[in-house]
Write a protein that holds these residues in place. Structure first.
Motif, PDB file in Angstrom:
ATOM      1  N   SER A 157       0.820  -1.201   0.127  1.00  0.00           N
ATOM      2  CA  SER A 157       0.052   0.121   0.077  1.00  0.00           C
ATOM      3  C   SER A 157       0.778   1.283  -0.157  1.00  0.00           C
ATOM      4  O   SER A 157       2.072   1.404   0.660  1.00  0.00           O
ATOM      5  N   ILE A 158       0.598   2.212  -0.525  1.00  0.00           N
ATOM      6  CA  ILE A 158       1.145   3.569  -0.907  1.00  0.00           C
ATOM      7  C   ILE A 158       0.161   4.644  -0.013  1.00  0.00           C
ATOM      8  O   ILE A 158      -0.953   4.874  -0.270  1.00  0.00           O
ATOM      9  N   LEU A 159       0.752   4.969   1.282  1.00  0.00           N
ATOM     10  CA  LEU A 159      -0.032   5.808   2.103  1.00  0.00           C
ATOM     11  C   LEU A 159       0.121   7.433   1.629  1.00  0.00           C
ATOM     12  O   LEU A 159       1.067   7.684   1.575  1.00  0.00           O
ATOM     13  N   ILE A 160      -0.912   7.981   1.500  1.00  0.00           N
ATOM     14  CA  ILE A 160      -0.983   9.436   1.338  1.00  0.00           C
ATOM     15  C   ILE A 160      -1.793  10.135   2.285  1.00  0.00           C
ATOM     16  O   ILE A 160      -2.935   9.980   2.177  1.00  0.00           O
ATOM     17  N   PRO A 161      -1.132  10.987   3.210  1.00  0.00           N
ATOM     18  CA  PRO A 161      -2.098  11.654   3.992  1.00  0.00           C
ATOM     19  C   PRO A 161      -3.058  12.695   3.518  1.00  0.00           C
ATOM     20  O   PRO A 161      -2.456  13.401   2.509  1.00  0.00           O
ATOM     21  N   LEU A 162      -4.110  12.743   3.870  1.00  0.00           N
ATOM     22  CA  LEU A 162      -4.972  13.658   3.037  1.00  0.00           C
ATOM     23  C   LEU A 162      -5.966  14.190   4.132  1.00  0.00           C
ATOM     24  O   LEU A 162      -7.459  13.966   4.316  1.00  0.00           O
ATOM     25  N   ASP A 163      -5.464  14.954   4.931  1.00  0.00           N
ATOM     26  CA  ASP A 163      -6.082  15.609   6.197  1.00  0.00           C
ATOM     27  C   ASP A 163      -7.340  16.399   5.987  1.00  0.00           C
ATOM     28  O   ASP A 163      -8.428  16.162   6.634  1.00  0.00           O
ATOM     29  N   LYS A 164      -7.392  17.033   4.738  1.00  0.00           N
ATOM     30  CA  LYS A 164      -8.549  18.054   4.599  1.00  0.00           C
ATOM     31  C   LYS A 164      -9.695  17.114   4.289  1.00  0.00           C
ATOM     32  O   LYS A 164     -10.858  17.611   4.463  1.00  0.00           O
ATOM     33  N   ILE A 165      -9.697  16.024   3.852  1.00  0.00           N
ATOM     34  CA  ILE A 165     -10.882  15.216   3.442  1.00  0.00           C
ATOM     35  C   ILE A 165     -11.092  14.233   4.684  1.00  0.00           C
ATOM     36  O   ILE A 165     -12.156  13.830   5.100  1.00  0.00           O
ATOM     37  N   MET A 166     -10.001  13.417   4.900  1.00  0.00           N
ATOM     38  CA  MET A 166      -9.904  12.171   5.808  1.00  0.00           C
ATOM     39  C   MET A 166     -10.273  12.555   7.242  1.00  0.00           C
ATOM     40  O   MET A 166     -10.996  11.948   7.957  1.00  0.00           O
ATOM     41  N   ASN A 167      -9.444  13.821   7.613  1.00  0.00           N
ATOM     42  CA  ASN A 167      -9.690  14.154   8.904  1.00  0.00           C
ATOM     43  C   ASN A 167     -11.257  14.430   9.516  1.00  0.00           C
ATOM     44  O   ASN A 167     -11.865  14.075  10.487  1.00  0.00           O
ATOM     45  N   PRO A 168     -11.884  15.260   8.630  1.00  0.00           N
ATOM     46  CA  PRO A 168     -13.346  15.457   9.080  1.00  0.00           C
ATOM     47  C   PRO A 168     -14.067  14.271   9.042  1.00  0.00           C
ATOM     48  O   PRO A 168     -15.304  14.194   9.822  1.00  0.00           O
ATOM     49  N   LEU A 169     -13.755  13.493   7.931  1.00  0.00           N
ATOM     50  CA  LEU A 169     -14.900  12.242   8.007  1.00  0.00           C
ATOM     51  C   LEU A 169     -14.601  11.350   9.357  1.00  0.00           C
ATOM     52  O   LEU A 169     -15.475  10.776   9.791  1.00  0.00           O
ATOM     53  N   ILE A 170     -13.272  11.231   9.503  1.00  0.00           N
ATOM     54  CA  ILE A 170     -12.990  10.413  10.867  1.00  0.00           C
ATOM     55  C   ILE A 170     -13.470  10.851  11.871  1.00  0.00           C
ATOM     56  O   ILE A 170     -14.209  10.226  12.814  1.00  0.00           O
ATOM     57  N   ASP A 171     -13.676  12.136  12.115  1.00  0.00           N
ATOM     58  CA  ASP A 171     -14.030  12.930  13.323  1.00  0.00           C
ATOM     59  C   ASP A 171     -15.417  12.705  13.479  1.00  0.00           C
ATOM     60  O   ASP A 171     -15.953  12.449  14.519  1.00  0.00           O
ATOM     61  N   ILE A 172     -16.289  12.518  12.396  1.00  0.00           N
ATOM     62  CA  ILE A 172     -17.623  12.596  12.286  1.00  0.00           C
ATOM     63  C   ILE A 172     -17.888  11.138  12.567  1.00  0.00           C
ATOM     64  O   ILE A 172     -18.913  10.767  13.448  1.00  0.00           O
ATOM     65  N   LEU A 173     -17.227   9.994  11.922  1.00  0.00           N
ATOM     66  CA  LEU A 173     -17.488   8.709  12.473  1.00  0.00           C
ATOM     67  C   LEU A 173     -17.158   8.514  13.969  1.00  0.00           C
ATOM     68  O   LEU A 173     -17.975   7.472  14.606  1.00  0.00           O
ATOM     69  N   GLN A 174     -16.291   9.126  14.413  1.00  0.00           N
ATOM     70  CA  GLN A 174     -16.023   8.993  15.944  1.00  0.00           C
ATOM     71  C   GLN A 174     -16.753   9.755  16.896  1.00  0.00           C
ATOM     72  O   GLN A 174     -16.357   9.863  18.087  1.00  0.00           O
ATOM     73  N   TYR A 175     -17.832  10.562  16.248  1.00  0.00           N
ATOM     74  CA  TYR A 175     -18.394  11.268  17.266  1.00  0.00           C
ATOM     75  C   TYR A 175     -19.268  10.470  18.112  1.00  0.00           C
ATOM     76  O   TYR A 175     -19.935   9.567  17.941  1.00  0.00           O
ATOM     77  N   LYS A 176     -19.049  10.771  19.557  1.00  0.00           N
ATOM     78  CA  LYS A 176     -19.949  10.173  20.654  1.00  0.00           C
ATOM     79  C   LYS A 176     -21.306  10.555  20.835  1.00  0.00           C
ATOM     80  O   LYS A 176     -21.800  11.576  20.855  1.00  0.00           O
ATOM     81  N   LEU A 177     -22.240   9.580  20.505  1.00  0.00           N
ATOM     82  CA  LEU A 177     -23.378   9.678  20.701  1.00  0.00           C
ATOM     83  C   LEU A 177     -23.931   9.544  22.079  1.00  0.00           C
ATOM     84  O   LEU A 177     -24.695  10.777  22.478  1.00  0.00           O
ATOM     85  N   PHE A 178     -23.779   8.513  22.639  1.00  0.00           N
ATOM     86  CA  PHE A 178     -24.056   8.360  24.183  1.00  0.00           C
ATOM     87  C   PHE A 178     -23.342   7.379  24.506  1.00  0.00           C
ATOM     88  O   PHE A 178     -22.873   6.238  23.909  1.00  0.00           O
ATOM     89  N   ASN A 179     -23.058   7.430  26.048  1.00  0.00           N
ATOM     90  CA  ASN A 179     -22.212   6.554  26.691  1.00  0.00           C
ATOM     91  C   ASN A 179     -21.065   5.918  25.944  1.00  0.00           C
ATOM     92  O   ASN A 179     -20.127   6.732  25.504  1.00  0.00           O
ATOM     93  N   GLN A 180     -20.905   4.533  25.442  1.00  0.00           N
ATOM     94  CA  GLN A 180     -19.815   4.204  24.550  1.00  0.00           C
ATOM     95  C   GLN A 180     -20.212   3.978  23.148  1.00  0.00           C
ATOM     96  O   GLN A 180     -19.453   3.247  22.441  1.00  0.00           O
ATOM     97  N   ILE A 181     -21.452   4.498  22.673  1.00  0.00           N
ATOM     98  CA  ILE A 181     -21.871   4.302  21.571  1.00  0.00           C
ATOM     99  C   ILE A 181     -21.341   5.455  20.723  1.00  0.00           C
ATOM    100  O   ILE A 181     -21.755   6.571  20.903  1.00  0.00           O
TER     101      ILE A 181
END
Length: 328
Positions: free
Chosen positions: A57-81
């Motif tokens: 694999s060739i890793l390419i950091p793409l913070d402007k796209i990937m960081n916001p997406l990861i942050d949305i997916l890791q958003y805590k809804l409640f407790n450990q969910i």
């Protein structure tokens, strides 16, 4: 191989790019022969099947796209969910529904095959199982075993066109390819580009079958074939289409128009235009887009080396003064 959330997002982004390349090649009517076509499919399927990071694999950091997406997916809804837990649950429920839907369509297809074999008028052919029946009103190949069904309202010339077209589908395993795509749609039903891919795959398979059908026909016979396509389009009904069938006539009017234009314009572009696109797709298959964090929860407590805090460790009990000289 390692699988993390960012590799799945990367796979979806890069697969979308490959699907749009596939779509672009078909709409340009570039000469994508069966070898190139199957390579295109294989590359897309590999990317969807293996959303992993490997040694190649060739890793390419793409913070402007990937960081916001990861942050949305890791958003805590409640407790450990977290958000990705919720989305994963929705995806699994949707996949179960799509799977039951596919099983229902397979049962319907098998029922049609049994009824046709009991009541249909079989056309004698040493190589293919062919039936003429009133159950359908447009020629199709049904089932993975490749049973050709011909409606009763066709004349001999139209039957000949229909058989040539449908036999092309059988020879190139088109029903099996479409079935594999439908299996992918069970897992990725929420991935919008896969529906674009499904539509353009159908279009390519029909264009290829059209070309094989008319390649040895005279000009007036090609016009007769076009009239046949229009006739079957008017007679087509949605109930005659299953996930295990290959329709000669599309219910999508735009696809029929495109097929007619492709035959009339006789546009053939050299294969050389497809090759660079294939190289790009192969390259995309090795890429992994990654997030890049400098200050986040993931980097808290870690130590960042800079000129102000970097030291040279000296073995052998050197004096502190000598160590300071080395640092300067």
């Amino acid at each position: 191989m390692t699988f993390i959330l960012s590799t799945l997002l990367s796979t979806l982004i890069l697969t979308s790019c490959m699907i749009f390349i596939f779509d672009f090649c078909i709409h340009k009517q570039w000469n994508m022969n069966q070898v190139f076509f199957r390579l295109f499919l294989l590359i897309i399927f590999i990317k969807l099947c293996f959303p992993f990071e490997t040694k190649l694999s060739i890793l390419i950091p793409l913070d402007k796209i990937m960081n916001p997406l990861i942050d949305i997916l890791q958003y805590k809804l409640f407790n450990q969910i977290y958000m990705y837990h919720f989305l994963l649950s929705v995806a699994i429920i949707g996949s179960i529904y799509q799977f039951t839907k596919l099983m229902k369509q397979i049962r319907e297809c098998n029922y049609i095959i049994r009824e046709i074999r009991k009541n249909g008028n079989r056309i004698v052919n040493p190589d293919y199982e062919i039936y003429q029946t009133s159950y359908i009103n447009t020629p199709i190949v049904i089932g993975l075993q490749g049973i050709i069904l011909i409606p009763e309202n066709l004349n001999n010339e139209e039957i000949d066109y229909a058989l040539k077209h449908e036999i092309t589908h059988i020879l190139h395993k088109d029903n099996f390819i479409k079935f594999i795509v439908n299996v992918f749609k069970i897992l990725f039903w929420w991935f919008i580009p896969i529906y674009i891919f499904d539509k353009q795959l159908d279009l390519y398979l029909e264009l290829h079958a059209d070309n094989k059908t008319i390649e040895n026909l005279e000009e007036h016979q090609k016009l007769d074939y076009l009239n046949f396509l229009i006739k079957t389009q008017k007679q087509a009904i949605k109930s005659s289409t299953t996930v295990l069938s290959s329709n000669l006539s599309f219910n999508r009017k735009s696809n029929l128009n495109y097929r007619i234009n492709a035959i009339l314009n006789k546009k053939t572009s050299p294969t050389i235009f497809v090759f660079p696109m294939l190289i790009i797709m192969i390259f995309l298959n090795f890429l992994i887009l990654t997030p890049y964090y400098t200050e986040s929860n993931l980097t808290q407590g870690t130590y960042e080396i800079s000129k102000s805090n970097a030291y040279i460790l000296v073995n052998g009990g050197r004096s502190e003064e000598h160590t300071s000289e080395l640092q300067s």
